[in-house]
Scaffold this active site. Structure first.
Site, PDB file in Angstrom:
ATOM      1  N   ARG A 140       0.797  -1.234   0.000  1.00  0.00           N
ATOM      2  CA  ARG A 140       0.000   0.000   0.000  1.00  0.00           C
ATOM      3  C   ARG A 140       0.826   1.279   0.000  1.00  0.00           C
ATOM      4  NH1 ARG A 140      -3.515  -3.627   3.181  1.00  0.00           N
ATOM      5  NH2 ARG A 140      -4.970  -4.322   1.588  1.00  0.00           N
ATOM      6  N   GLY A 201      -3.814 -12.160  10.140  1.00  0.00           N
ATOM      7  CA  GLY A 201      -4.933 -12.454  11.037  1.00  0.00           C
ATOM      8  C   GLY A 201      -5.703 -13.720  10.715  1.00  0.00           C
ATOM      9  N   GLU A 202      -5.541 -14.240   9.511  1.00  0.00           N
ATOM     10  CA  GLU A 202      -6.247 -15.465   9.142  1.00  0.00           C
ATOM     11  C   GLU A 202      -5.404 -16.710   9.485  1.00  0.00           C
ATOM     12  OE1 GLU A 202      -7.206 -12.518   7.442  1.00  0.00           O
ATOM     13  OE2 GLU A 202      -8.978 -13.064   8.590  1.00  0.00           O
ATOM     14  N   ASP A 322     -15.718 -11.856  10.911  1.00  0.00           N
ATOM     15  CA  ASP A 322     -14.483 -11.284  10.348  1.00  0.00           C
ATOM     16  C   ASP A 322     -14.609  -9.785  10.104  1.00  0.00           C
ATOM     17  OD1 ASP A 322     -11.795 -11.370   9.497  1.00  0.00           O
ATOM     18  OD2 ASP A 322     -12.424 -11.426   7.408  1.00  0.00           O
ATOM     19  N   ASP A 324     -12.917  -7.175  10.829  1.00  0.00           N
ATOM     20  CA  ASP A 324     -11.660  -6.553  11.246  1.00  0.00           C
ATOM     21  C   ASP A 324     -11.894  -5.077  11.593  1.00  0.00           C
ATOM     22  OD1 ASP A 324     -10.666  -8.972  10.433  1.00  0.00           O
ATOM     23  OD2 ASP A 324      -9.079  -8.146   9.167  1.00  0.00           O
ATOM     24  N   ARG A 349     -15.686  -2.085   8.988  1.00  0.00           N
ATOM     25  CA  ARG A 349     -16.120  -3.224   8.177  1.00  0.00           C
ATOM     26  C   ARG A 349     -17.550  -3.628   8.520  1.00  0.00           C
ATOM     27  NH1 ARG A 349     -11.248  -6.672   6.688  1.00  0.00           N
ATOM     28  NH2 ARG A 349     -12.316  -8.622   7.067  1.00  0.00           N
ATOM     29  N   ASN A 418     -13.721  -1.664   3.362  1.00  0.00           N
ATOM     30  CA  ASN A 418     -12.515  -2.427   3.670  1.00  0.00           C
ATOM     31  C   ASN A 418     -11.343  -1.455   3.836  1.00  0.00           C
ATOM     32  OD1 ASN A 418     -10.231  -4.545   3.277  1.00  0.00           O
ATOM     33  ND2 ASN A 418     -12.087  -5.789   3.331  1.00  0.00           N
ATOM     34  N   TRP A 494     -12.627  -0.499  -4.413  1.00  0.00           N
ATOM     35  CA  TRP A 494     -11.501  -1.081  -3.668  1.00  0.00           C
ATOM     36  C   TRP A 494     -10.279  -0.155  -3.648  1.00  0.00           C
ATOM     37  CZ3 TRP A 494     -12.963  -4.868  -0.679  1.00  0.00           C
ATOM     38  CH2 TRP A 494     -12.007  -5.617   0.009  1.00  0.00           C
ATOM     39  N   ALA A 558      -8.368  -8.279  -2.820  1.00  0.00           N
ATOM     40  CA  ALA A 558      -9.085  -9.392  -2.179  1.00  0.00           C
ATOM     41  C   ALA A 558     -10.339  -9.827  -2.935  1.00  0.00           C
ATOM     42  CB  ALA A 558      -9.468  -8.997  -0.748  1.00  0.00           C
TER      43      ALA A 558
HETATM   44 CA   LIG Z   1      -9.651 -10.746   8.943  1.00  0.00          CA
END
Ligand SMILES: [Ca+2]
Ligand SMILES: [Ca+2]
Length: 587
Positions: A140, A201-202, A322, A324, A349, A418, A494, A558
């Site tokens: 990013r 995190g996953e 999820d 986040d 989110r 997101n 996005w 994603a």
């Molecule tokens: Ca997540």
């Protein structure tokens, strides 16, 4: 003496000449100071921070490009990132002294002449086999400090390069990529330190925020974001996060609790606080971890001098979707009955927009910014969600032991919003939020932690909720919760947003367009097809009296990987990797 003066004069002009060959018409290469960084918002001749200022407002007071002139804006150069590697290009460029620094997919970084688009150098990190980025091979953006350009890599390393030559100066390991750690955020510079979070995190990693001496990369402090883990300051123990383990987590689950700080943070010089968000608690199956699971799905305010958590605000306690809590928290002031309110806002989110007191984290107000939310009926007076009965995906143990009850949930786990950063206009006093309207079927399954393996215990399918659009750029009034206008887009948005004193809001779409909307009305004032989907964040700056605008184009991220039925509708969008730069024609 006369001769000596003359020869120095000649030498000086020779130096100027050679620099002008390399850097175009710009002045000599200058280092980036703490002052340059703290003043970035009000110095339109450069962009030295991710967020166009440490607060991340993404607002520019430039207005040569405005609703009257923008239709004449044309591309002046386009730079291809090259190679055979494309995929998602989620970067925000930086600009200093006529040089643009931009990161690309697969942990690449480039320096480009801002006037001509000529490449000055390129650096490509050598990535090992077996990296585990969850959501495409993106990056990013970078950070600038002194004579360094600093960025993170998909194998969880932080690299500082000499900004002039592109040669590595220092390199530090942020985490073990074989255990699922990776890095994709733009680092944040605060008081001479480079501040980083971590992705993963996953995979049941443990989130953390770290500060390093930006010049040397030496660790100053580390602050884990899951209750029970010890923090360190200058190599010494600095208190357990949350005081002790076991208060909001059952058993040993805090040891692999997630709360990844994968989007990096913002900094508010006024309160001297770093704001970092934390991701989902691990695993996703919430029936395995009753409790609030601090400090997952939260915003944290951290003291940059000590690395201690000053306050926290948890958007989704005991998250089971999820959701986040990583989205950027942007400091801003507003007037309420003549009194200045020191606020900060974030679009989560989970579909709710929150306005907090940034001095202490108190909840001021919250409201939905998407058209439908199923999992909660609203927020209580402290900002805690009022959970919908039956809104949580079911417990496998209460069913056949293999799969719990499936629920239809809005927003989807990819969020009402997101990672893509919103912008705040100091003129309209509105936030411009890149949101998405979609839902998901989600269910739970049994799961056990295994280092380096996905740690979800959930399955899901994302689906659209409207026939004509998923993406929705919304102008949100933080004082009233009113959606002032909305721009609907077919594909999910996005990419990041930029707003300017020219009454414009710029952002890109997966369909490939750079759009410029009227900040007051949402009408389209500018539209240009960049040839690939835009998931990067635009910037603007001024050079030699002209206003420039740049955005990175290159579809990915994603959505194509995780988007379920939505992914099918965007699978024909072409990939790319091009920096587009625009300005008004000279008369
Ligand atoms: Ca997540
Ligand atoms: Ca600046």
């Amino acid at each position: 003496m006369k001769n000596k003066t003359l020869s120095i004069g000649l030498l000086a002009s020779a130096v100027t000449l050679s620099l002008s060959v390399t850097l175009g018409s710009q002045s000599a290469f200058a280092v980036v100071t703490d002052k340059d960084i703290s003043q970035d918002e009000v110095t339109p001749n450069d962009v030295v921070t991710y967020g166009m200022g440490q607060r991340g407002q993404r607002y520019s007071d430039l207005k040569k490009v405005n609703t009257k002139t923008v239709k004449k804006m044309v591309p002046v150069w386009a730079y291809s990132l090259g190679g055979e590697k494309q995929r998602g290009q989620e970067s925000q460029p930086l600009v200093k002294d006529g040089v643009m620094y931009v990161t690309g997919s697969y942990s690449r970084i480039y320096a480009i002449n801002t006037e001509t688009g000529d490449e000055l150098w390129e650096y490509e990190a050598r990535l090992p086999d077996g990296i585990m980025p969850c959501c495409d091979v993106i990056n990013r953006g970078a950070a600038l400090y002194d004579d360094l350009v600093i960025y993170g890599t998909l194998d969880a390393k932080l690299i500082a390069l000499n900004a002039k030559t592109g040669k590595p100066v220092w390199r530090k390991k942020l985490g073990d990529y074989q255990a699922g750690y990776s890095y994709t955020a733009a680092p944040l510079i605060v008081k001479g330190m480079v501040i980083t979070g971590i992705s993963g995190g996953e995979f049941g990693i443990v989130g953390k925020v770290e500060a390093r001496d930006a010049k040397t990369g030496e660790l100053v402090w580390t602050r884990p974001t899951v209750e029970g883990h010890m923090g360190y300051l200058n190599g010494k123990e600095n208190g357990i996060t949350g005081g002790k383990p076991g208060q909001t987590w059952p058993g040993d689950l805090w040891k692999t609790g997630g709360a990844a700080t994968w989007l990096g943070g913002t900094y508010d010089p006024d309160t001297d606080l770093i704001f970092m968000g934390t991701g989902n608690p691990a695993p996703w199956n919430s029936h395995l971890r009753p409790g609030d699971n601090l400090y997952s799905a939260s915003r944290l305010a951290i003291d940059p001098d000590t690395g201690k958590i000053v306050w926290h605000f948890q958007t989704t306690p005991h998250d089971g979707w999820d959701f986040d809590g990583v989205n950027e928290l942007i400091a801003f002031d507003y007037k309420d009955g003549g009194k200045t309110v020191k606020a900060a806002a974030t679009a989560d989110r989970n579909g709710f927009f929150y306005v907090l007191n940034r001095e202490n984290g108190d909840f001021i107000r919250g409201f939905p910014f998407v058209s439908k939310i199923t999992w909660a009926e609203g927020l209580d007076s402290e900002g805690r969600p009022i959970y919908t009965k039956g809104g949580r995906p079911g417990d496998p143990a209460a069913a056949d032991g293999k799969k719990g009850e499936t629920v239809w949930s809005i927003p989807s786990f990819l969020g009402g919003k997101n990672w893509m950063p919103m912008a705040y206009s100091q003129d309209t006093e509105l936030f411009y939020v890149p949101s998405n309207e979609w839902g998901m079927d989600i269910w739970n399954e049994p799961v056990e932690y295994k280092a380096g393996a996905a740690y979800l215990g959930s399955g899901f399918t994302i689906k659209p909720i409207y026939d004509d659009h998923i993406g929705s750029l919304k102008a949100v009034d933080p004082k009233t919760g009113k959606i002032v206008w909305e721009y609907k887009n077919g594909a999910p948005l996005w990419g990041g947003v930029l707003t300017t004193a020219g009454n414009l809001v710029f952002f890109g779409t997966p369909e490939g367009y750079l759009l410029g909307l009227n900040a007051k009305t949402g009408e389209i004032e500018y539209k240009f097809n960049t040839g690939s989907g835009i998931v990067g964040s635009p910037i603007t700056w001024t050079q030699d009296g002209e206003q420039y605008l740049s955005v990175l184009s290159g579809w990915g991220g994603a959505v194509p990987l995780w988007g379920g039925e939505v992914a099918k509708s965007v699978k024909n969008f072409n990939q790319g990797g091009t920096v587009w730069t625009f300005k008004l024609p000279k008369k």
